[in-house]
Design an enzyme around this catalytic site. Structure first.
Site, PDB file in Angstrom:
ATOM      1  N   SER A 143       0.833  -1.203   0.000  1.00  0.00           N
ATOM      2  CA  SER A 143       0.000   0.000   0.000  1.00  0.00           C
ATOM      3  C   SER A 143       0.868   1.252   0.000  1.00  0.00           C
ATOM      4  O   SER A 143       1.969   1.259   0.559  1.00  0.00           O
ATOM      5  CB  SER A 143      -0.908   0.010   1.235  1.00  0.00           C
ATOM      6  OG  SER A 143      -1.575   1.253   1.363  1.00  0.00           O
ATOM      7  N   TYR A 157      -2.910   0.588  10.075  1.00  0.00           N
ATOM      8  CA  TYR A 157      -2.894  -0.007   8.736  1.00  0.00           C
ATOM      9  C   TYR A 157      -1.550   0.240   8.060  1.00  0.00           C
ATOM     10  O   TYR A 157      -0.950  -0.688   7.495  1.00  0.00           O
ATOM     11  CB  TYR A 157      -4.022   0.609   7.902  1.00  0.00           C
ATOM     12  CG  TYR A 157      -4.127   0.088   6.486  1.00  0.00           C
ATOM     13  CD1 TYR A 157      -4.722  -1.145   6.228  1.00  0.00           C
ATOM     14  CD2 TYR A 157      -3.640   0.831   5.419  1.00  0.00           C
ATOM     15  CE1 TYR A 157      -4.825  -1.615   4.931  1.00  0.00           C
ATOM     16  CE2 TYR A 157      -3.739   0.366   4.120  1.00  0.00           C
ATOM     17  CZ  TYR A 157      -4.330  -0.862   3.877  1.00  0.00           C
ATOM     18  OH  TYR A 157      -4.415  -1.337   2.592  1.00  0.00           O
TER      19      TYR A 157
END
Length: 297
Positions: A143, A157
């Site tokens: 990501s 996250y």
């Protein structure tokens, strides 16, 4: 890996409307064989029916946070279908969002179980089979958040994805001499529905964070408006793995690098790089002033 050929894909997290389901479609469209996994058998059955109960598709129920012995059992079952796995795609993940002090540490641990330890166990279960053939490709869906951890509410996250990036870098170096490739993807904002299944923790709300929390929750309510097209992204992934289409004539991404997917990722990458470079230059006298003096004798 010699390409193109008919490849066998093992893909986690295929039952959502995100990248995994699109990858199943993209790989099947090239004539490849696909083993699609997910936590919900009912959703897997729908996926199977969507593709006309294709002979090139198998579905297996799998929770990537399961005991390693369970994961190994599912992987062995998958290999039993066509005798091998050529491409393993660690796509399954989740989002635990929230202000750091307000979020219980158990949520952070859950985040790492899903986004880091799950892919690690999947990979370790598949590696013996790839090593025996001296061939294979392992894909990690990382990501851009690994470069934007300073975004309020995203730290849990981002930390799990940053750890996944480091794991991919290490594996790429350790497996290269065995003929096994590692591909790390760094996608930006895609219309995957991830925010609809992500939890923003507010159980321990503190007044000092009210403004930050409100803006963070607003930012995470963009589902359905992201600029990234998951279909195009997964078509590109299949091209890169197979060495065709947009990948024709290009070298496979180098060891220790990532394939960025999205204009936003490119921008975030350079923003992080430029900030780091500026800081290093500003503090160069400190950076270079902490070694033992050089002994000239």
């Amino acid at each position: 890996m010699s390409s193109p050929q008919q490849l066998v894909w093992f893909i986690t997290g295929t039952t959502s409307k995100g990248l995994g389901g699109n990858l199943v479609s993209s790989a099947l469209s090239r004539g490849d064989l696909v083993i699609a996994t997910g936590r919900s058998q009912a959703k897997l059955d729908i996926l199977f029916e969507k593709h006309g109960r294709s002979e090139n598709l198998r579905v297996l129920q799998l929770d990537i946070t399961s005991d390693p012995a369970v994961i190994k059992g599912v992987v062995n079952q998958a290999i039993g279908f066509w005798g091998r796995i050529d491409v393993a795609v660690n796509n399954a993940g989740n989002g635990e969002l929230g202000i750091i002090e307000e979020t219980d540490t158990s949520a952070t641990r859950l985040q790492f179980e899903t986004n880091f330890f799950g892919p690690l166990e999947i990979t370790k279960a598949i590696l013996p089979h790839m090593r025996s053939r001296k061939d294979g490709t392992i894909v990690f869906v990382g990501s851009r958040s690994s470069w934007t951890g300073e975004t309020p509410g995203l730290a849990h996250y981002a930390a799990s994805k940053a750890a996944l990036h480091a794991l991919a870098d290490g594996l790429s170096a350790e497996l290269a001499h065995l003929g096994i490739r590692v591909l790390l993807l760094a996608p930006g904002a895609f219309r995957t529905g991830i925010y609809s299944i992500s939890t923003f923790h507010q159980e321990n709300s503190l007044p000092d964070y009210d403004e930050l929390r409100t803006s963070a929750i607003k930012r995470s309510s963009i589902d359905g408006k992201q600029p990234g097209d998951p279909t195009r992204a997964m078509e590109a992934l299949v091209d890169v793995v197979r060495g065709e289409g947009v990948a024709t004539g290009r070298k496979f991404p180098a060891i220790g690098t990532a394939l960025l997917l999205g204009n936003d990722v490119e921008k975030d990458f350079y923003t992080k790089f430029d900030k780091m470079k500026a800081t290093v230059m500003e503090w160069a006298h400190v950076v270079r002033g902490v070694w033992f003096p050089v002994d000239r004798n």
